[in-house]
Design a protein around this motif. Structure first.
Motif, PDB file in Angstrom:
ATOM      1  N   SER A  48       0.836  -1.198   0.000  1.00 36.40           N
ATOM      2  CA  SER A  48       0.000   0.000   0.000  1.00 36.40           C
ATOM      3  C   SER A  48       0.874   1.252   0.000  1.00 36.40           C
ATOM      4  O   SER A  48       0.596   2.226  -0.708  1.00 36.40           O
ATOM      5  CB  SER A  48      -0.912  -0.016   1.229  1.00 36.40           C
ATOM      6  OG  SER A  48      -1.600   1.195   1.363  1.00 36.40           O
ATOM      7  N   CYS A  49       1.940   1.223   0.770  1.00 35.37           N
ATOM      8  CA  CYS A  49       2.898   2.330   0.827  1.00 35.37           C
ATOM      9  C   CYS A  49       3.485   2.592  -0.559  1.00 35.37           C
ATOM     10  O   CYS A  49       3.588   3.745  -0.999  1.00 35.37           O
ATOM     11  CB  CYS A  49       4.002   1.990   1.824  1.00 35.37           C
ATOM     12  SG  CYS A  49       5.343   3.172   1.913  1.00 35.37           S
ATOM     13  N   LEU A  50       3.861   1.541  -1.236  1.00 36.45           N
ATOM     14  CA  LEU A  50       4.446   1.689  -2.569  1.00 36.45           C
ATOM     15  C   LEU A  50       3.459   2.316  -3.555  1.00 36.45           C
ATOM     16  O   LEU A  50       3.835   3.179  -4.348  1.00 36.45           O
ATOM     17  CB  LEU A  50       4.957   0.342  -3.073  1.00 36.45           C
ATOM     18  CG  LEU A  50       6.285  -0.068  -2.441  1.00 36.45           C
ATOM     19  CD1 LEU A  50       6.516  -1.562  -2.563  1.00 36.45           C
ATOM     20  CD2 LEU A  50       7.424   0.724  -3.068  1.00 36.45           C
ATOM     21  N   TYR A  51       2.208   1.910  -3.498  1.00 36.15           N
ATOM     22  CA  TYR A  51       1.209   2.535  -4.363  1.00 36.15           C
ATOM     23  C   TYR A  51       1.088   4.026  -4.060  1.00 36.15           C
ATOM     24  O   TYR A  51       1.002   4.850  -4.969  1.00 36.15           O
ATOM     25  CB  TYR A  51      -0.160   1.856  -4.219  1.00 36.15           C
ATOM     26  CG  TYR A  51      -0.302   0.624  -5.076  1.00 36.15           C
ATOM     27  CD1 TYR A  51      -0.463   0.714  -6.447  1.00 36.15           C
ATOM     28  CD2 TYR A  51      -0.289  -0.648  -4.498  1.00 36.15           C
ATOM     29  CE1 TYR A  51      -0.597  -0.412  -7.234  1.00 36.15           C
ATOM     30  CE2 TYR A  51      -0.421  -1.790  -5.271  1.00 36.15           C
ATOM     31  CZ  TYR A  51      -0.566  -1.660  -6.644  1.00 36.15           C
ATOM     32  OH  TYR A  51      -0.698  -2.782  -7.421  1.00 36.15           O
ATOM     33  N   LEU A  52       1.067   4.369  -2.788  1.00 30.34           N
ATOM     34  CA  LEU A  52       0.994   5.774  -2.405  1.00 30.34           C
ATOM     35  C   LEU A  52       2.181   6.539  -2.962  1.00 30.34           C
ATOM     36  O   LEU A  52       2.030   7.558  -3.638  1.00 30.34           O
ATOM     37  CB  LEU A  52       0.934   5.927  -0.877  1.00 30.34           C
ATOM     38  CG  LEU A  52       1.088   7.362  -0.350  1.00 30.34           C
ATOM     39  CD1 LEU A  52      -0.061   8.248  -0.814  1.00 30.34           C
ATOM     40  CD2 LEU A  52       1.196   7.350   1.168  1.00 30.34           C
ATOM     41  N   TYR A  53       3.378   6.062  -2.701  1.00 31.05           N
ATOM     42  CA  TYR A  53       4.582   6.784  -3.122  1.00 31.05           C
ATOM     43  C   TYR A  53       4.730   6.842  -4.637  1.00 31.05           C
ATOM     44  O   TYR A  53       5.208   7.839  -5.178  1.00 31.05           O
ATOM     45  CB  TYR A  53       5.825   6.215  -2.433  1.00 31.05           C
ATOM     46  CG  TYR A  53       6.032   6.862  -1.097  1.00 31.05           C
ATOM     47  CD1 TYR A  53       6.815   7.999  -0.964  1.00 31.05           C
ATOM     48  CD2 TYR A  53       5.391   6.380   0.041  1.00 31.05           C
ATOM     49  CE1 TYR A  53       6.973   8.633   0.251  1.00 31.05           C
ATOM     50  CE2 TYR A  53       5.544   6.998   1.271  1.00 31.05           C
ATOM     51  CZ  TYR A  53       6.328   8.128   1.368  1.00 31.05           C
ATOM     52  OH  TYR A  53       6.473   8.764   2.576  1.00 31.05           O
ATOM     53  N   LYS A  54       4.325   5.808  -5.344  1.00 33.22           N
ATOM     54  CA  LYS A  54       4.382   5.846  -6.806  1.00 33.22           C
ATOM     55  C   LYS A  54       3.405   6.872  -7.383  1.00 33.22           C
ATOM     56  O   LYS A  54       3.602   7.351  -8.493  1.00 33.22           O
ATOM     57  CB  LYS A  54       4.094   4.460  -7.389  1.00 33.22           C
ATOM     58  CG  LYS A  54       5.234   3.482  -7.187  1.00 33.22           C
ATOM     59  CD  LYS A  54       4.864   2.096  -7.686  1.00 33.22           C
ATOM     60  CE  LYS A  54       5.975   1.101  -7.432  1.00 33.22           C
ATOM     61  NZ  LYS A  54       5.614  -0.258  -7.882  1.00 33.22           N
TER      62      LYS A  54
END
Length: 172
Positions: free
Chosen positions: A123-129
Motif C-alpha cells: 500500500s505504501c508503494l502505491y501511495l509513493y508511486k
C-alpha cells in the motif's frame, strides 16, 4: 528521488538515525521495494521459538516488534498522505509503547504478521508511486516537527533496518 537530495529541514534530528541507514545514492521507490523483500525474507528465517522471546523483562517480543513496525508504517503513510494533500494542521505523535501494549501481538502467528507487513508496505508503494516530485517535497508538521513525504519514505525503510539489527543482535 535519491536520498542525498534530502535536507536537514525536511525532518527532525531524531529520524536521521533511521534515514542514515540508507545509502546516499538510494532511490526512494527502489529502496522501499528492496527493503520490503529483504525484511520479509529476514523475518522468515527467524526460528519459531524466538518469536515470543524477550531478551530481558519489559522488552518487546519479536511478535510485538513486527506489529510495532506495521503500526508505525500505517501512521507514517497517513502522515505522508496528509502532507502531500496539503493538510494544514499539525499531526500528533503517538505512544508506540501504548500501541504495542494494546496490539495483542502475542496472539498472532509470525506468518500472519509477515503477510500483513508486506501488504502494508505494498500500500505504501502505491501511495509513493502516485506522488509527484513536488508532492514528495511538501512540508507538514508531525509530532511538533517539520517533515516531508520523501523523508518519511526513507524513515520507514530505515526503521525496518533498525529493527532487523535489533532482532539480529538481541534475539537470535
Amino acid at each position: 528521488m535519491i536520498k542525498s537530495k534530502l535536507t536537514n529541514g525536511e525532518i527532525g534530528e531524531f529520524y536521521w538515525g533511521y534515514i542514515n541507514r540508507i545509502p546516499d545514492d538510494a532511490e526512494l521507490i527502489q529502496t522501499l521495494e528492496e527493503n520490503t523483500k529483504e525484511f520479509s525474507e529476514f523475518l522468515k528465517t527467524i526460528p519459531q521459538d524466538r518469536w515470543s522471546y524477550r531478551y530481558e523483562p519489559g522488552k518487546w517480543s519479536i511478535l510485538e516488534m513486527v506489529q510495532h513496525i506495521i503500526d508505525t508504517e500505517r501512521i507514517f503513510q497517513y502522515r505522508a498522505l496528509c502532507f502531500a494533500r496539503n493538510e494544514n494542521g499539525p499531526l500528533p505523535g503517538f505512544d508506540h509503547d501504548i500501541y504495542v501494549l494494546n496490539s495483542d501481538a502475542e496472539n498472532r502467528e509470525p506468518e500472519d504478521l509477515i503477510a500483513e507487513f508486506k501488504c502494508v508496505r505494498e500500500s505504501c508503494l502505491y501511495l509513493y508511486k502516485s506522488l509527484s516530485e513536488d508532492k514528495l517535497k511538501v512540508n507538514g508538521n508531525m509530532n511538533d516537527m517539520n517533515a516531508t513525504p520523501r523523508a518519511i519514505g526513507y524513515i520507514m525503510a530505515g526503521h525496518a533496518l533498525h529493527h532487523k539489527e535489533v532482532i539480529t543482535n538481541k534475539y537470535l
